[in-house]
Motif scaffolding. Sequence first.
Motif, short mmCIF file in Angstrom:
data_model
loop_
_atom_site.label_atom_id
_atom_site.label_comp_id
_atom_site.label_asym_id
_atom_site.label_seq_id
_atom_site.Cartn_x
_atom_site.Cartn_y
_atom_site.Cartn_z
N ASP A 109 0.83 -1.20 0.00
CA ASP A 109 0.00 0.00 0.00
C ASP A 109 0.87 1.25 0.00
N LEU A 110 2.07 1.15 0.56
CA LEU A 110 2.98 2.30 0.62
C LEU A 110 4.41 1.79 0.69
N PHE A 111 5.27 2.35 -0.17
CA PHE A 111 6.70 2.01 -0.19
C PHE A 111 7.47 3.31 -0.06
N MET A 112 8.41 3.35 0.88
CA MET A 112 9.11 4.60 1.18
C MET A 112 10.62 4.47 1.03
N VAL A 113 11.27 5.58 0.69
CA VAL A 113 12.72 5.70 0.78
C VAL A 113 13.04 5.93 2.25
N PHE A 127 31.27 6.43 -0.75
CA PHE A 127 29.82 6.47 -0.88
C PHE A 127 29.39 6.45 -2.35
N LYS A 128 28.31 5.77 -2.61
CA LYS A 128 27.74 5.78 -3.96
C LYS A 128 27.16 7.16 -4.24
N ARG A 129 27.04 7.50 -5.51
CA ARG A 129 26.62 8.84 -5.87
C ARG A 129 25.31 8.84 -6.65
N THR A 130 24.48 7.85 -6.42
CA THR A 130 23.18 7.81 -7.09
C THR A 130 22.33 8.99 -6.62
N PRO A 131 21.97 9.93 -7.49
CA PRO A 131 21.19 11.10 -7.05
C PRO A 131 19.75 10.71 -6.72
N MET A 132 19.16 11.47 -5.83
CA MET A 132 17.81 11.14 -5.38
C MET A 132 16.79 11.20 -6.52
N TYR A 133 16.99 12.06 -7.51
CA TYR A 133 15.99 12.12 -8.58
C TYR A 133 15.95 10.80 -9.35
N GLN A 134 17.10 10.11 -9.44
CA GLN A 134 17.10 8.80 -10.09
C GLN A 134 16.44 7.74 -9.21
N VAL A 135 16.71 7.83 -7.91
CA VAL A 135 16.04 6.92 -6.98
C VAL A 135 14.53 7.08 -7.09
N TRP A 136 14.09 8.34 -7.15
CA TRP A 136 12.65 8.60 -7.18
C TRP A 136 12.01 8.13 -8.49
N GLN A 137 12.73 8.21 -9.57
CA GLN A 137 12.20 7.67 -10.83
C GLN A 137 11.92 6.18 -10.69
N GLY A 138 12.80 5.47 -9.99
CA GLY A 138 12.57 4.05 -9.75
C GLY A 138 11.38 3.82 -8.84
N MET A 139 11.19 4.69 -7.87
CA MET A 139 10.02 4.58 -6.99
C MET A 139 8.73 4.79 -7.78
N GLU A 140 8.75 5.76 -8.67
CA GLU A 140 7.57 6.01 -9.51
C GLU A 140 7.27 4.82 -10.40
N LEU A 145 4.11 -0.10 -12.21
CA LEU A 145 4.11 -1.55 -12.36
C LEU A 145 3.10 -2.24 -11.44
N GLY A 146 2.46 -1.47 -10.58
CA GLY A 146 1.47 -2.04 -9.67
C GLY A 146 2.08 -2.74 -8.46
N LEU A 147 3.36 -2.49 -8.19
CA LEU A 147 4.01 -3.11 -7.04
C LEU A 147 3.58 -2.44 -5.73
N THR A 148 3.27 -1.17 -5.81
CA THR A 148 2.81 -0.43 -4.64
C THR A 148 1.78 0.61 -5.08
N LYS A 149 0.84 0.92 -4.20
CA LYS A 149 -0.18 1.91 -4.53
C LYS A 149 0.33 3.33 -4.32
N SER A 150 1.14 3.50 -3.30
CA SER A 150 1.64 4.84 -2.97
C SER A 150 3.14 4.77 -2.69
N ILE A 151 3.80 5.91 -2.87
CA ILE A 151 5.22 6.01 -2.55
C ILE A 151 5.45 7.24 -1.68
N GLY A 152 6.47 7.15 -0.83
CA GLY A 152 6.76 8.26 0.05
C GLY A 152 8.22 8.24 0.48
N VAL A 153 8.53 9.08 1.45
CA VAL A 153 9.89 9.18 1.96
C VAL A 153 9.86 9.10 3.48
N SER A 154 11.05 8.96 4.06
CA SER A 154 11.17 8.91 5.51
C SER A 154 12.45 9.64 5.91
#
Length: 305
Positions: A109-113, A127-140, A145-154
């Motif tokens: 129902d909800l998947f968060m960073v 440290f890895k340098r993966t920028p958050m905008y790329q992480v968020w594209q994966g969350m979207e 894909l229907g894996l989660t209904k909502s996405i958020g952060v923590s």
Amino acid sequence: MNSVVQRRFSRMVRMNNGLKIPSIGLGVFGAKDHNLISDSIVKVGYRHIDAAQALGNEQLIGEGVNQAVEDGVKREDIHVSSKMYRAYYEDPVKACQKTLKALKLDYLDLFMVHWPMPDFEKDKKTFKRTPMYQVWQGMEECVRLGLTKSIGVSNFGVQMMIDMLTYADIPPACNQVEVHPYYQQQDLVKFCDKYDITVIAYSPLSCPARPVGGKCSNALKDPLLEEIAATHGKTVAQIALAWNLQLGNVVIPKTNNLNRAQENLEACSITLSAQEMRKISSISTNQKIFDPKNWPIYGKIPLFA
């Protein structure tokens, strides 16, 4: 089969994507028995369960949720959330699939960073340098894909939230952060409220057993909260939860005791006066429990934005 308890309290919060989340969830940090989770759902009436990859509790939670479904609670009536560990930020889709496999569920129902910080490279120093905008594209993509209904952060601060809103096609539905009477994060809560981002408060009862700077942050011993609790004929814990709920926040108090789980859920029935809310809002000690500044790697972490 156990008889299924109808949800005793129906207070829900509508998130910015139109979906609802129950105002009180069950925090299960340290839980050892999946029966606590299934009993909290079936016997007490919880409909919101919070997990995290970093805590290693997804399998246990999945066992509890699936047991509750076997006992007659509809899966679609149980809000199940989890948080992605930083080791998987380069591939959120794979991370979400890993979570679903552990939970033995078809969707979240909800998947968060979980934390706005990167993981180490294989050398455990860089440290890895993966920028958050790329992480968020994966969350979207997890949503598409229907894996989660909502996405958020923590654990995101105001600046990181501002940055995210400039590039997010799907804005975060929530920000799960530490909020309790002794650490109120008023500016962050106001920002999230302004931009319709639901605040999910973890450690909403402070953390009496966890030392902070050599002391324990125990709001449950606060004289003002004790006074207000006596006025209402309620426990101090219920008053602390009611304060957070009345701000419009969702709360996920942790307990491994079924009676306490019931007590926490009943906080939904409490209405504090405007004066009581103002008084509680004045007792913050700005004492944070989960503070990266206390971690050995703090100061070595690059800006992750």
